[in-house]
Design a protein around this motif. Structure first.
Motif, mmCIF file in Angstrom:
data_model
loop_
_atom_site.group_PDB
_atom_site.id
_atom_site.type_symbol
_atom_site.label_atom_id
_atom_site.label_comp_id
_atom_site.label_asym_id
_atom_site.label_seq_id
_atom_site.Cartn_x
_atom_site.Cartn_y
_atom_site.Cartn_z
ATOM 1 N N ILE A 155 6.733 -79.426 10.551
ATOM 2 C CA ILE A 155 5.373 -79.757 10.977
ATOM 3 C C ILE A 155 5.295 -81.273 11.114
ATOM 4 O O ILE A 155 5.605 -81.998 10.166
ATOM 5 N N GLU A 156 4.904 -81.755 12.289
ATOM 6 C CA GLU A 156 4.826 -83.194 12.536
ATOM 7 C C GLU A 156 3.369 -83.652 12.517
ATOM 8 O O GLU A 156 2.521 -83.088 13.209
ATOM 9 N N THR A 157 3.084 -84.678 11.723
ATOM 10 C CA THR A 157 1.744 -85.253 11.677
ATOM 11 C C THR A 157 1.657 -86.420 12.654
ATOM 12 O O THR A 157 2.584 -87.218 12.779
ATOM 13 N N LEU A 158 0.511 -86.527 13.314
ATOM 14 C CA LEU A 158 0.277 -87.617 14.262
ATOM 15 C C LEU A 158 -0.876 -88.477 13.747
ATOM 16 O O LEU A 158 -1.907 -88.608 14.386
ATOM 17 N N GLY A 159 -0.691 -89.076 12.570
ATOM 18 C CA GLY A 159 -1.740 -89.903 11.981
ATOM 19 C C GLY A 159 -2.197 -89.368 10.647
ATOM 20 O O GLY A 159 -1.756 -88.301 10.181
ATOM 21 N N ASP A 160 -3.101 -90.105 9.980
ATOM 22 C CA ASP A 160 -3.630 -89.680 8.687
ATOM 23 C C ASP A 160 -4.314 -88.318 8.808
ATOM 24 O O ASP A 160 -5.066 -88.069 9.756
ATOM 25 N N ILE A 161 -4.072 -87.470 7.818
ATOM 26 C CA ILE A 161 -4.719 -86.155 7.763
ATOM 27 C C ILE A 161 -5.500 -86.086 6.452
ATOM 28 O O ILE A 161 -4.913 -86.056 5.369
ATOM 29 N N THR A 162 -6.822 -86.099 6.552
ATOM 30 C CA THR A 162 -7.674 -85.921 5.375
ATOM 31 C C THR A 162 -7.996 -84.436 5.261
ATOM 32 O O THR A 162 -8.703 -83.873 6.107
ATOM 33 N N LEU A 163 -7.458 -83.804 4.232
ATOM 34 C CA LEU A 163 -7.620 -82.359 4.078
ATOM 35 C C LEU A 163 -9.077 -82.025 3.760
ATOM 36 O O LEU A 163 -9.740 -82.734 3.008
ATOM 37 N N ASP A 164 -9.564 -80.918 4.315
ATOM 38 C CA ASP A 164 -10.979 -80.572 4.225
ATOM 39 C C ASP A 164 -11.111 -79.098 3.830
ATOM 40 O O ASP A 164 -10.704 -78.208 4.584
ATOM 41 N N LYS A 165 -11.675 -78.860 2.664
ATOM 42 C CA LYS A 165 -11.777 -77.476 2.197
ATOM 43 C C LYS A 165 -12.861 -76.683 2.906
ATOM 44 O O LYS A 165 -12.934 -75.462 2.759
ATOM 45 N N THR A 166 -13.718 -77.358 3.670
ATOM 46 C CA THR A 166 -14.787 -76.640 4.372
ATOM 47 C C THR A 166 -14.306 -76.006 5.675
ATOM 48 O O THR A 166 -15.032 -75.217 6.284
ATOM 49 N N VAL A 167 -13.099 -76.348 6.115
ATOM 50 C CA VAL A 167 -12.556 -75.749 7.336
ATOM 51 C C VAL A 167 -12.202 -74.294 7.062
ATOM 52 O O VAL A 167 -11.605 -73.955 6.039
ATOM 53 N N ASP A 168 -12.578 -73.419 7.974
ATOM 54 C CA ASP A 168 -12.392 -71.981 7.786
ATOM 55 C C ASP A 168 -10.924 -71.622 7.559
ATOM 56 O O ASP A 168 -10.002 -72.257 8.095
ATOM 57 N N GLN A 169 -10.740 -70.583 6.766
ATOM 58 C CA GLN A 169 -9.402 -70.068 6.510
ATOM 59 C C GLN A 169 -8.748 -69.630 7.826
ATOM 60 O O GLN A 169 -9.391 -69.069 8.717
ATOM 61 N N VAL A 170 -7.455 -69.896 7.940
ATOM 62 C CA VAL A 170 -6.683 -69.474 9.105
ATOM 63 C C VAL A 170 -5.813 -68.298 8.700
ATOM 64 O O VAL A 170 -5.100 -68.348 7.689
ATOM 65 N N SER A 171 -5.868 -67.226 9.474
ATOM 66 C CA SER A 171 -5.097 -66.019 9.174
ATOM 67 C C SER A 171 -4.152 -65.711 10.325
ATOM 68 O O SER A 171 -4.474 -65.942 11.493
ATOM 69 N N VAL A 223 0.157 -81.781 13.980
ATOM 70 C CA VAL A 223 -1.165 -81.667 13.369
ATOM 71 C C VAL A 223 -1.900 -82.997 13.473
ATOM 72 O O VAL A 223 -1.306 -84.064 13.330
ATOM 73 N N VAL A 224 -3.194 -82.893 13.727
ATOM 74 C CA VAL A 224 -4.051 -84.073 13.833
ATOM 75 C C VAL A 224 -5.300 -83.941 12.972
ATOM 76 O O VAL A 224 -6.074 -84.880 12.847
ATOM 77 N N ASP A 225 -5.494 -82.759 12.383
ATOM 78 C CA ASP A 225 -6.660 -82.526 11.539
ATOM 79 C C ASP A 225 -6.373 -81.324 10.638
ATOM 80 O O ASP A 225 -5.283 -80.736 10.682
ATOM 81 N N THR A 226 -7.358 -80.965 9.819
ATOM 82 C CA THR A 226 -7.144 -79.876 8.853
ATOM 83 C C THR A 226 -6.888 -78.539 9.537
ATOM 84 O O THR A 226 -6.012 -77.773 9.121
ATOM 85 N N LYS A 227 -7.641 -78.241 10.583
ATOM 86 C CA LYS A 227 -7.467 -76.944 11.236
ATOM 87 C C LYS A 227 -6.063 -76.796 11.798
ATOM 88 O O LYS A 227 -5.405 -75.755 11.596
ATOM 89 N N SER A 228 -5.582 -77.813 12.498
ATOM 90 C CA SER A 228 -4.236 -77.702 13.066
ATOM 91 C C SER A 228 -3.181 -77.677 11.967
ATOM 92 O O SER A 228 -2.123 -77.068 12.131
ATOM 93 N N PHE A 229 -3.463 -78.320 10.823
ATOM 94 C CA PHE A 229 -2.545 -78.253 9.680
ATOM 95 C C PHE A 229 -2.446 -76.824 9.158
ATOM 96 O O PHE A 229 -1.352 -76.305 8.927
ATOM 97 N N LEU A 230 -3.590 -76.175 8.972
ATOM 98 C CA LEU A 230 -3.593 -74.797 8.477
ATOM 99 C C LEU A 230 -2.935 -73.851 9.475
ATOM 100 O O LEU A 230 -2.199 -72.931 9.088
ATOM 101 N N GLN A 231 -3.192 -74.076 10.751
ATOM 102 C CA GLN A 231 -2.559 -73.232 11.770
ATOM 103 C C GLN A 231 -1.045 -73.383 11.737
ATOM 104 O O GLN A 231 -0.300 -72.399 11.833
ATOM 105 N N ALA A 232 -0.579 -74.618 11.585
ATOM 106 C CA ALA A 232 0.863 -74.859 11.540
ATOM 107 C C ALA A 232 1.482 -74.216 10.302
ATOM 108 O O ALA A 232 2.608 -73.686 10.355
#
Length: 388
Positions: A218-234, A195-204
């Motif tokens: 789940i492996e992070t590749l740097g700081d991840i600032t979580l963002d509630k405005t990113v669309d829900q992943v289903s 994961v490199v951002d919120t979307k990839s975090f939710l997908q993972a």
């Protein structure tokens, strides 16, 4: 004047100019000669400091592949890639590349360099199995550095990635370093969740729920600032969903197996975001969520409406365990087991419950849950806030 280079780019794959997205994102320096009493300059010229990296992606997987990102990562580097570094003006003209650098406390780094790919009005690029779209070239810019153990992650539209090792090559100033990266059918059997951002975090997170394995990482590749405005992943397989927006997903994010989050960088919860996590287990088979990254929970700051909140809970009547393996900086609010489930909560790192004197805001930690819940703190709680 520092040399500056971004860590993230967005390339429109429909644009035949392969470097159009690098316009204004490379760095050049120069010298000039002052003439006529120090009031006029002559002979001003510039020299490129930036290096260009070009990936030729080739599809040998027998089907069309949708690719959303290309991520360059150096497993052998302590700091990663330079994004801001001072230059020694006295050496310009006699030295180039890294020999110009002044590395100090103001130097900034990024563990990754990545390119977001777009094409045909979608947030991914289609790489076909044949024809002129079987291979595509992706480019990014970097300040000169010496690669130690470079790898590239090819992230697909579903958030999973293929990891490919790269040859060690120098990133020299003003030059192009090229790599051919071939995707094979065997690669697809070894996809990983990075994961490199919120979307990839939710997908993972959703992929973890759907996985048939007993555990998932789940492996992070740097700081991840979580963002509630990113669309829900289903999920397209199950009913699993993931979102940091409680107005969309009021019951929070569930996990059903041993799940580990680890890697480079911190997990950062900004103002107005609530990360509600719930275990979905039974007394005889309860899952464990392990987070080995440092966690930063921010307060409302200057412009937020509410502090960030981290809620570690279990489904009503359910069982689950949490292991927090690193330091937690709490400037907002934490809720540990404040539910009707039974949980085991283990903190292996320090917990700093802080007080912001400027805003007169205290960090708050709430412990709760059923009587059978247990909380273990293996190091220390440094409390300048409120603990309930």
């Amino acid at each position: 004047l520092p040399a500056i280079s971004p860590a993230s780019f967005t390339q429109d794959m429909d644009n035949k100019n392969l470097a159009a997205h690098l316009n204004g994102k490379t760095f050049a320096y120069g010298t000039t000669k002052i003439e006529k009493g120090g009031t006029m300059a002559e002979g001003f010229g510039t020299q490129n400091l930036s290096s260009i990296i070009a990936f030729n992606l080739v599809n040998e997987t027998e089907a069309e592949r949708w690719i959303s990102k290309v991520i360059l990562y150096d497993e052998g580097s302590e700091n990663g890639f330079y994004t801001k570094v001072g230059l020694d003006a006295t050496k310009i003209g006699t030295a180039t590349g890294k020999d110009l650098y002044v590395v100090d406390e103001n130097t900034e780094y990024s563990p990754t360099l990545l390119v977001n790919l777009k094409g045909s009005k979608k947030d991914y690029m289609a790489l076909t199995k044949d024809g002129d779209r079987k291979s595509k070239i992706v480019t990014l810019a970097a300040l000169p550095t010496t690669l130690v153990k470079p790898v590239v992650y090819i992230m697909f539209a579903d958030g999973l990635s293929v990891k490919k090792e790269l040859a060690v090559k120098p990133l020299n100033p003003g030059e192009v370093t090229g790599y051919t990266v071939t995707l094979t059918k065997a690669d697809l059997e070894k996809k990983v969740a990075v994961v490199v951002d919120t979307k990839s975090f939710l997908q993972a997170w959703v992929k973890a729920w759907d996985s048939t394995e007993k555990s998932y990482t789940i492996e992070t590749l740097g700081d991840i600032t979580l963002d509630k405005t990113v669309d829900q992943v289903s999920s397209k397989i199950s009913k699993a969903k993931a979102s940091f927006d409680l107005t969309v997903q009021a019951n929070g994010m569930l996990f059903n197996k041993d799940l580990t989050i680890e890697g480079d960088g911190k997990l950062i919860l900004p103002a107005d975001l609530t990360w509600l996590v719930k275990a979905s287990g039974t007394k005889d088979a309860y899952p464990t969520l392990t987070i080995n990254n440092p966690i930063v929970i921010e307060n409302e700051g200057c412009c937020g409406n509410a502090p960030a909140r981290l809620m570690l809970r279990n489904k009503e009547g359910g069982y689950g365990a949490y292991v927090l393996g690193n330091t937690i900086e709490n400037n907002g609010e934490m809720y540990i087991g404040t539910d009707n489930g039974v949980g085991v909560y283990t903190f292996k790192g320090n917990i700093n419950n802080n007080y912001d004197a400027d805003l007169e805001k205290a960090g708050v930690i709430n412990f709760g849950g059923k009587n059978l819940s247990t909380v273990t703190v293996e190091k220390t709680i440094k409390n300048a806030g409120i603990i309930n």
